[in-house]
Write an enzyme that holds these catalytic residues in place. Structure first.
Site, PDB file in Angstrom:
ATOM      1  CB  THR A 136      37.208  33.179  34.167  1.00 16.47           C
ATOM      2  OG1 THR A 136      38.012  32.035  33.915  1.00 16.47           O
ATOM      3  CG2 THR A 136      36.415  32.909  35.445  1.00 16.47           C
ATOM      4  CG  ASP A 137      38.199  29.354  30.359  1.00 21.39           C
ATOM      5  OD1 ASP A 137      38.684  29.724  31.458  1.00 21.39           O
ATOM      6  OD2 ASP A 137      38.912  28.886  29.442  1.00 21.39           O
ATOM      7  CD  GLU A 138      40.387  29.208  36.140  1.00 23.31           C
ATOM      8  OE1 GLU A 138      40.158  28.907  37.312  1.00 23.31           O
ATOM      9  OE2 GLU A 138      41.504  29.550  35.725  1.00 23.31           O
ATOM     10  CE1 TYR A 162      39.351  34.565  39.341  1.00 22.75           C
ATOM     11  CE2 TYR A 162      39.573  32.521  38.099  1.00 22.75           C
ATOM     12  CZ  TYR A 162      39.399  33.897  38.127  1.00 22.75           C
ATOM     13  OH  TYR A 162      39.281  34.601  36.952  1.00 22.75           O
ATOM     14  CE  LYS A 166      35.600  36.696  37.342  1.00 22.95           C
ATOM     15  NZ  LYS A 166      35.743  38.185  37.296  1.00 22.95           N
TER      16      LYS A 166
HETATM   17  P1  NAD Z   1      44.722  41.121  37.765  1.00 27.17           P
HETATM   18  O1  NAD Z   1      44.821  40.377  39.058  1.00 27.17           O
HETATM   19  O2  NAD Z   1      45.934  41.334  36.944  1.00 27.17           O
HETATM   20  O3  NAD Z   1      44.087  42.564  38.032  1.00 27.17           O
HETATM   21  C1  NAD Z   1      43.020  42.770  38.912  1.00 27.17           C
HETATM   22  C2  NAD Z   1      42.899  44.258  39.167  1.00 27.17           C
HETATM   23  O4  NAD Z   1      41.779  44.468  40.043  1.00 27.17           O
HETATM   24  C3  NAD Z   1      44.120  44.854  39.882  1.00 27.17           C
HETATM   25  O5  NAD Z   1      44.475  46.086  39.295  1.00 27.17           O
HETATM   26  C4  NAD Z   1      43.645  45.056  41.313  1.00 27.17           C
HETATM   27  O6  NAD Z   1      44.293  46.122  41.994  1.00 27.17           O
HETATM   28  C5  NAD Z   1      42.169  45.335  41.097  1.00 27.17           C
HETATM   29  N1  NAD Z   1      41.363  45.007  42.283  1.00 27.17           N
HETATM   30  C6  NAD Z   1      41.400  43.865  43.019  1.00 27.17           C
HETATM   31  N2  NAD Z   1      40.538  43.961  44.045  1.00 27.17           N
HETATM   32  C7  NAD Z   1      39.913  45.163  43.947  1.00 27.17           C
HETATM   33  C8  NAD Z   1      38.922  45.831  44.698  1.00 27.17           C
HETATM   34  N3  NAD Z   1      38.372  45.263  45.780  1.00 27.17           N
HETATM   35  N4  NAD Z   1      38.524  47.056  44.302  1.00 27.17           N
HETATM   36  C9  NAD Z   1      39.070  47.660  43.205  1.00 27.17           C
HETATM   37  N5  NAD Z   1      40.042  47.080  42.463  1.00 27.17           N
HETATM   38  C10 NAD Z   1      40.453  45.841  42.826  1.00 27.17           C
HETATM   39  O7  NAD Z   1      43.590  40.368  36.950  1.00 27.17           O
HETATM   40  P2  NAD Z   1      43.460  40.123  35.372  1.00 27.17           P
HETATM   41  O8  NAD Z   1      44.190  38.907  35.012  1.00 27.17           O
HETATM   42  O9  NAD Z   1      43.723  41.393  34.683  1.00 27.17           O
HETATM   43  O10 NAD Z   1      41.889  39.784  35.282  1.00 27.17           O
HETATM   44  C11 NAD Z   1      40.931  40.826  35.131  1.00 27.17           C
HETATM   45  C12 NAD Z   1      39.554  40.195  35.059  1.00 27.17           C
HETATM   46  O11 NAD Z   1      39.485  39.285  33.980  1.00 27.17           O
HETATM   47  C13 NAD Z   1      39.170  39.405  36.302  1.00 27.17           C
HETATM   48  O12 NAD Z   1      37.813  39.639  36.561  1.00 27.17           O
HETATM   49  C14 NAD Z   1      39.399  37.960  35.890  1.00 27.17           C
HETATM   50  O13 NAD Z   1      38.541  37.100  36.592  1.00 27.17           O
HETATM   51  C15 NAD Z   1      39.062  38.012  34.419  1.00 27.17           C
HETATM   52  N6  NAD Z   1      39.731  37.024  33.557  1.00 27.17           N
HETATM   53  C16 NAD Z   1      41.086  36.865  33.613  1.00 27.17           C
HETATM   54  C17 NAD Z   1      41.705  35.985  32.724  1.00 27.17           C
HETATM   55  C18 NAD Z   1      43.205  35.793  32.710  1.00 27.17           C
HETATM   56  O14 NAD Z   1      43.704  34.920  32.009  1.00 27.17           O
HETATM   57  N7  NAD Z   1      43.978  36.579  33.432  1.00 27.17           N
HETATM   58  C19 NAD Z   1      40.932  35.260  31.819  1.00 27.17           C
HETATM   59  C20 NAD Z   1      39.543  35.438  31.811  1.00 27.17           C
HETATM   60  C21 NAD Z   1      38.958  36.339  32.670  1.00 27.17           C
HETATM   61  O1  DAU Z   2      41.029  30.338  32.195  1.00 29.07           O
HETATM   62  C1  DAU Z   2      41.015  31.678  32.588  1.00 29.07           C
HETATM   63  C2  DAU Z   2      41.793  31.847  33.866  1.00 29.07           C
HETATM   64  O2  DAU Z   2      43.167  31.722  33.527  1.00 29.07           O
HETATM   65  C3  DAU Z   2      41.535  33.183  34.558  1.00 29.07           C
HETATM   66  O3  DAU Z   2      40.195  33.231  34.964  1.00 29.07           O
HETATM   67  C4  DAU Z   2      42.448  33.352  35.775  1.00 29.07           C
HETATM   68  O4  DAU Z   2      42.270  34.638  36.333  1.00 29.07           O
HETATM   69  C5  DAU Z   2      43.877  33.200  35.312  1.00 29.07           C
HETATM   70  O5  DAU Z   2      44.740  33.258  36.430  1.00 29.07           O
HETATM   71  C6  DAU Z   2      44.086  31.863  34.587  1.00 29.07           C
HETATM   72  O6  DAU Z   2      43.949  30.764  35.513  1.00 29.07           O
HETATM   73  P1  DAU Z   2      44.929  29.472  35.451  1.00 29.07           P
HETATM   74  O7  DAU Z   2      44.931  28.846  36.778  1.00 29.07           O
HETATM   75  O8  DAU Z   2      44.611  28.628  34.277  1.00 29.07           O
HETATM   76  O9  DAU Z   2      46.335  30.240  35.120  1.00 29.07           O
HETATM   77  P2  DAU Z   2      47.810  30.045  35.710  1.00 29.07           P
HETATM   78  O10 DAU Z   2      48.704  30.911  34.892  1.00 29.07           O
HETATM   79  O11 DAU Z   2      47.839  30.205  37.195  1.00 29.07           O
HETATM   80  O12 DAU Z   2      48.120  28.532  35.379  1.00 29.07           O
HETATM   81  C7  DAU Z   2      48.093  28.039  34.043  1.00 29.07           C
HETATM   82  C8  DAU Z   2      48.398  26.542  34.098  1.00 29.07           C
HETATM   83  O13 DAU Z   2      49.781  26.377  34.463  1.00 29.07           O
HETATM   84  C9  DAU Z   2      47.594  25.782  35.145  1.00 29.07           C
HETATM   85  O14 DAU Z   2      47.309  24.478  34.639  1.00 29.07           O
HETATM   86  C10 DAU Z   2      48.539  25.657  36.331  1.00 29.07           C
HETATM   87  C11 DAU Z   2      49.910  25.595  35.663  1.00 29.07           C
HETATM   88  N1  DAU Z   2      51.038  26.182  36.443  1.00 29.07           N
HETATM   89  C12 DAU Z   2      50.897  27.462  36.913  1.00 29.07           C
HETATM   90  C13 DAU Z   2      51.923  28.068  37.634  1.00 29.07           C
HETATM   91  C14 DAU Z   2      51.755  29.466  38.178  1.00 29.07           C
HETATM   92  C15 DAU Z   2      52.215  25.476  36.634  1.00 29.07           C
HETATM   93  O15 DAU Z   2      52.340  24.321  36.177  1.00 29.07           O
HETATM   94  N2  DAU Z   2      53.231  26.083  37.331  1.00 29.07           N
HETATM   95  C16 DAU Z   2      53.125  27.330  37.858  1.00 29.07           C
HETATM   96  O16 DAU Z   2      54.089  27.800  38.534  1.00 29.07           O
END
Ligand code: NAD
Ligand code: DAU
Length: 358
Positions: A136-138, A162, A166
């Protein structure tokens, strides 16, 4: 036939990736999906492909060394695409332990299992074996000024449990590449949105609440910026990095789509109004009056923005779906999958929501 081991394939991005890969490669690849099925894992996401002969699901925890080793022993794995993680920042603030277990220790288990399966005598590795760690970019922290971007060279500065977990996992992958010449890549992507996203995250949460006339919680002043990418473009980027990227390199993935959170909410409300027919009773519920400013997230990063120059130049990746189109596709998907939303928001989600937004 190339065999992929995908971890976390029942989650949001993992399931989109599996759909993308079968659409692109059809019967020429095999995918083994290992997922623990936490609250975020949902086999409904994979219903349309689950009967394929070239697809196998294994319910397992990536921290379980024996099971993961066994999968590598019983299958000749060519590609690992490692998505499995605890992914929600707010949950990590309340309960960091599981983030360290899955994201750090789980990644170590995956690295060790792949290394044991792929390493030859003398410390070299079998030909054409590749591990892609999805990050992730975080990990880069928070940008405070306009015009600043996250580059692959930006020092890591994670703030939430988190992102710290990562970053730790990324460091382990880097250590394996540096120490053992372990064949891997890391991708650091910006915020994804699209089908199958669990409604604890901003975009599906706002869509779901707005359609029910429920309050729309905005953290802090609503001016935090995120850089949004349609999930299919992320899936495409991962595949392209694995096939066209240089081994041992890190690639940032993002599409220059920075938006303030409040802007995102306005766009969703306007798009819902535009897409719902006048006869739909939910249309009257949708209003900016639902927007409710709530207590800010602890340690809330101000701005994320990816500089995607390296992946564009070295890999040839660019996003296909602009936000105006992607948000429509996403809303359309949620309109067409009301049962999916109903199923995932019953049970554990209800308790989480009441506790989180009390
Ligand atoms: P998600 O939470 O939707 O899915 C995570 C999946 O991993 C689920 O299916 C869960 O059951 C599985 N999991 C969790 N713990 C596990 C374990 N111990 N063993 C096996 N499986 C397990 O997450 P996502 O949003 O799809 O993110 C997927 C990946 O991409 C993560 O590594 C996250 O850090 C990264 N990522 C997410 C975003 C985003 O915006 N969502 C952006 C950049 C990177
Ligand atoms: O940048 C990549 C990341 O993006 C991934 O690594 C994470 O897995 C993914 O969850 C996401 O993280 P964020 O914290 O940026 O996403 P989230 O959707 O939780 O929040 C987006 C923005 O919106 C953040 O500034 C917090 C704000 N927010 C979020 C929720 C859930 C609100 O204002 N209200 C809300 O109820």
């Amino acid at each position: 036939m190339r065999t992929y081991l995908v971890t976390g394939g029942a989650g949001f991005i993992g399931s989109n990736y599996i759909h993308y890969m079968f659409e692109k490669y059809g019967d020429t690849i095999r995918i083994i999906n290992v997922d623990k099925l936490t609250y975020a894992g949902n086999l409904e996401n994979l219903r349309s492909i689950e009967d394929r002969e070239n697809y196998t699901f294994v319910k397992a925890d990536i921290c379980d060394t024996d099971v993961i080793n066994e999968i590598f022993e019983e299958n000749d794995i060519d590609r690992v695409v490692h998505f499995a993680a605890e992914s929600h920042v707010d949950r990590s603030i309340k309960n960091p332990e599981v983030f360290v277990k899955t994201n750090v220790l789980g990644t170590l288990v995956m690295l060790n299992a792949a290394k044991a399966a792929w390493e030859l005598e003398g410390g070299t590795f079998k030909e054409d074996k590749k591990f892609l760690h999805v990050s992730t970019d975080e990990v880069y922290g928070s940008l405070e000024n306009e015009g600043e971007y996250f580059y692959e060279t930006t020092p890591y500065n994670p703030h939430s449990p988190y992102s710290a977990s990562k970053a730790s996992a990324d460091m382990l992958v880097k250590a394996y590449m540096d120490t053992y010449k372990f064949p891997a890549n890391i991708t650091n992507c910006s915020n994804n949105y699209g089908p199958y996203q669990f409604p604890e995250k901003l975009i599906p949460l706002i869509i779901n609440n707005a359609l029910q006339g429920k309050k729309l919680p905005v953290y802090g002043d609503g001016k935090n910026v995120r850089d949004w990418l349609y999930v299919e473009d992320h899936a495409k980027g991962i595949d392209m990095v694995q096939e066209k990227g240089k081994l041992f390199e890190t690639y940032n993935i993002g599409g220059h789509n920075e938006k303030r959170n409040i802007e995102i909410i306005y766009i969703i409300l306007d798009t819902l109004q535009e897409m719902l027919p006048d006869t739909d009773s939910r249309k009257k519920l949708i209003s900016r009056d639902l927007i409710t400013y709530v207590e800010d997230r602890k340690g809330h990063d101000r701005r994320y923005a990816i500089a995607p120059g390296k992946i564009k130049e070295e890999v040839g990746w660019e996003p296909d779906t602009m936000f105006t189109e992607g948000i429509k596709l996403t809303i359309k998907w949620f309109f067409e999958h009301e049962d999916w939303m109903r199923n995932v928001t019953s049970g554990e989600y209800k308790k989480y929501y009441e506790d989180m937004y009390k």
